[in-house]
Structure formats: C-alpha cells, structure tokens
Scaffold this active site. Structure first.
Site, PDB file in Angstrom:
ATOM      1  N   LEU A 136       6.560  77.213  30.903  1.00 34.04           N
ATOM      2  CA  LEU A 136       6.859  78.632  30.753  1.00 34.04           C
ATOM      3  C   LEU A 136       5.583  79.470  30.777  1.00 34.04           C
ATOM      4  CD1 LEU A 136       9.579  78.482  27.960  1.00 34.04           C
ATOM      5  CD2 LEU A 136       9.927  78.695  30.425  1.00 34.04           C
ATOM      6  N   LEU A 172       8.367  72.805  30.299  1.00 37.58           N
ATOM      7  CA  LEU A 172       9.572  72.817  31.120  1.00 37.58           C
ATOM      8  C   LEU A 172       9.337  72.170  32.482  1.00 37.58           C
ATOM      9  CD1 LEU A 172      12.525  73.694  31.355  1.00 37.58           C
ATOM     10  CD2 LEU A 172      11.733  75.949  32.116  1.00 37.58           C
ATOM     11  N   ASP A 227      13.044  72.229  25.529  1.00 35.26           N
ATOM     12  CA  ASP A 227      13.892  72.893  26.518  1.00 35.26           C
ATOM     13  C   ASP A 227      14.164  71.928  27.659  1.00 35.26           C
ATOM     14  OD1 ASP A 227      11.489  72.791  27.866  1.00 35.26           O
ATOM     15  OD2 ASP A 227      11.051  74.912  27.670  1.00 35.26           O
TER      16      ASP A 227
END
Length: 412
Positions: free
Chosen positions: A217, A266, A297
């Site tokens: 991210l 991620l 995530d």
C-alpha cells in the site's frame, strides 16, 4: 561535363530503415522505454492488415509507416496506366473529387510521359474489395492481428499487452513509488483483469517494470487523505482494497505471477490468491504489518497459515520476517525460483506452454481447486477490511503510520 549525356550513373545508397523489434524482457525495462514501445505499437498496423488494403485506398499516417517499414510492397500503391497521359485523361484524374493534381497537369502538358501511379477509382476499388471479401471465409488470424495492435495500449500506472493467447499486465506506477498500490493503481489492475476475463485470453501474466515487484500500500497517499476526514477516507480506502482483492478471488482464468524483485505487504499477500508464482532469485517477501501499524490484508490471515503453517505464517504476519525466494519456495508461497539472468526467458517459455492448453480445461481446473475456498476467502477479505477501517479511523492507527514513515525518512 554533363553526366546525363556521358552515360555515367551515380548510385546513391538508400538510408537504412531501422526495424522495430518487440521487447520481451520486462524485468529491466524503464517506464520511459515502455512508453516508447507502446507508442510504436499504437502507430503500427499489422502486416496482414496492410497487405490486404485495397488497391488505391488512402492510408493514415500510422498505416503508411507500418506498410513502409514492416514489409516490402507487393504491388504499387495504385494501378498503372498503360497508355500515355493526354490532357483529357489528366483532367479526369481527381483526388478525392477536389480537383486535378498540379503534378499530373505538368506531366499531361508533356504528352509523352507514362504515369506510374494513379489516384482514380478509390471508391470503386473499395466496393470491389468489399464485394470480393464477402464471398471469402473470414480469416481468424486477421482478427487476432488487428486485436493485438489495438490492445497494445498503456494505462497511467500499468502496462497491458495483449499477446498470443494471454494478457500481460505489468506494474509501472507513475502515481506512486516502487509500484506501490493506491486506489488509482488498483482500479487500473481491476480494469485490465476484467478485460482479460471477457476476451479470448487463456490466462493473465502479472509482473512489474524495474527491480521492485510491489511495495504494498502507498502509505503516503493514504496519510495525506486520512488527515482530512479520517473516518470517511478510511472507509474509502478499505473499500478500494476489498474490491481489489475480490477481483483476484473471483477471476476465473489462471493468474501467473512473475516476481522480479521485493514483494512487500499487499504485494506479497496477493500472491496467495494467484495460481502460479515464479520468482527471481533476487526477490524477497515480507509482510511487516505490525511495523506499518495495520492488520493483515489480501486474505493473508487465511491463506498464509494454510500454505506455510501457522507458526511460519505468524512469524511473517506478526514480526515481519523476510523470506528469500528460496525460503518462500520451500514454504509453498512460490512455485519455482529462476536465475536472474534467464528469468524472463524461463517465464515466457512456460507461459507459451500453458497457452497451448485448452481454455476450458484451464478454467475448469482452476474452479475445482479454488471454488472450495472461495466463500472463505471472501469472508476473510471482508473481516480484514473491517479491521483496517477501524485501525485507520483511530488516532492510534494514524500515529503508528506516521511513526513508521518517520523511521523510514531517518534511515534514508
């Protein structure tokens, strides 16, 4: 001395035309180089299309360049006139109905010069060409050639190449550093996957430009927006991640990943939702979520324990242990590891082998493997996004991210 009367011929060498070659090496390409390549592909018309242009048809600039540069002309641009040009014939030679060419008038005044090219009968030639093509079977190779040319386009943050039997998606972010993921990048990847799901691609190859695969991210992007309205922006960001991850979960065709460098956050957790992962020897994998000040995530809270066992998964998710390519392969996160010097070649050889398989067989095989845990993945994705929304909406979560960025700045 008059060279024309002496009979001496002066040979002037033709200037060489540089041939355009496709670049297959994706791991060391720079974004500027890819921009140039994609622009060339947009201007180039497939040889099959250029060869079947009707005689006398007017070509656009891109088509004319492709015709001149990609293959020798098989026939003159327009029919030859077998008789000398007279003033009567010259007056009938019009260009698009807008009057007589001055060059043709000058030749007509001579009365003895044979014109090698003519621009008459464009509309009639097109009609005859269309009528003839109606009686012939449609050539699927021509359709693919046209689609391949039209599909060679570039997004802002990714590069998409429609190739023979598969779609190649490359991360090449301009709105973030080190191929980091923000909502704009994620939307472009989703768009490329949705397009590949609807066309005749048998699979998708996901890779990246440069020496980094994906740094997860884009926290700088997030923090800038979280300072405005923390609750609203945290909800928007969590929804962007939810939709991005669900696109991978619901994608029916095989997704092959070529990891050319570091995969963080991620960028690493999304690999467990793909079907085959090939890694460069120099690649490494890390999910330092607690260091970032966030929770897992990309369904990693579900997939990592199933892939590598609970102990190893906790070590990655809690303490952010860094795995080398060989370690990731031993734990089951990576399928194979290749030598950096031949990484691209090894990937493309295996991709070409896969696209020879029947598309229905590939999709049904993936469905048998993935559909068992599809519901579980969607539920895990929802729970992870709700946790992220809660953390990002709190003052403690914001403070943790700011401290992490400050440490990175100090290290730099």
């Amino acid at each position: 001395m008059d060279l024309a009367k002496s009979g001496i011929k002066i040979l002037v060498p033709k200037s060489p035309i540089k041939s355009r070659t496709a670049v297959d090496d994706f791991q060391n390409e720079s974004p500027d180089k890819l921009d140039h390549i994609e622009q060339d592909q947009e201007d180039t018309v497939a040889p099959e299309v250029a060869a079947e242009k009707p005689v006398g048809a007017l070509l656009g600039p891109g088509a004319e360049r492709a015709r001149m540069g990609s293959r020798p002309r098989i026939h003159p641009l327009v029919p030859q006139l077998p008789v000398p040009v007279t003033a009567t014939i010259a007056s009938a030679l019009t260009i698009n109905g807008k009057g007589t060419s001055t060059f043709i008038e000058a030749l007509a005044a001579n009365g003895t010069t044979n014109i090698q090219t003519s621009v008459t009968g464009v509309t009639a030639s097109k009609r005859r060409f269309i009528d003839d093509r109606r009686d012939q079977p449609f050539d699927k190779r021509l359709r693919f050639s046209v689609r391949q040319t039209e599909s060679a386009y570039r997004y802002r943050d990714i590069v998409v190449r429609k190739q023979d039997g598969f779609t190649h998606v490359l991360l090449s972010t301009k709105s973030s550093d080190n191929n980091s993921l923000n909502p704009e990048v994620m939307k472009e990847v989703q768009s490329a996957l949705n397009t590949a799901a609807a066309d005749d691609s048998k699979l998708v190859l996901l890779s990246a430009v440069g020496s980094v695969f994906c740094c997860g991210l884009d926290f700088i992007y997030f923090i800038r927006r979280l300072t405005d309205d923390r609750k609203r922006e945290s909800t928007k960001m969590a929804e962007a991640i939810r939709n991005f991850v669900n696109t991978f979960i619901q994608f029916k065709k095989p997704i092959i990943v070529a990891v050319n460098g570091p995969a963080i956050g991620l960028g690493a957790s999304i690999l467990s939702l793909c079907d085959v992962v090939w890694a460069n020897e120099k690649a490494w994998f890390q999910t330092p979520y607690t260091t970032f000040g966030q929770s897992p995530d990309g369904c990693s809270s579900l997939t990592f324990p199933r892939i590598m066992g609970l102990a190893s998964a906790n070590e990655m998710l809690f303490s952010g242990r860094k795995l080398t390519a060989q370690e990731a392969c031993a734990k089951g996160l990576v399928s194979q590891v290749f030598w950096p010097g031949t990484f691209t070649q090894e990937v493309m050889v295996r991709i070409k082998e896969l696209v020879t398989c029947n598309s229905v067989v590939l999709e049904e095989s993936k469905a048998l493997v993935r559909n068992i845990m599809k519901v579980d993945l969607e539920q895990a994705n929802d729970k992870e996004c709700e946790a992220l929304k809660k953390i990002w909406g709190s003052a403690q979560g914001m403070d943790s991210m700011l401290k992490y960025l400050q440490r990175k700045i100090d290290e730099f």
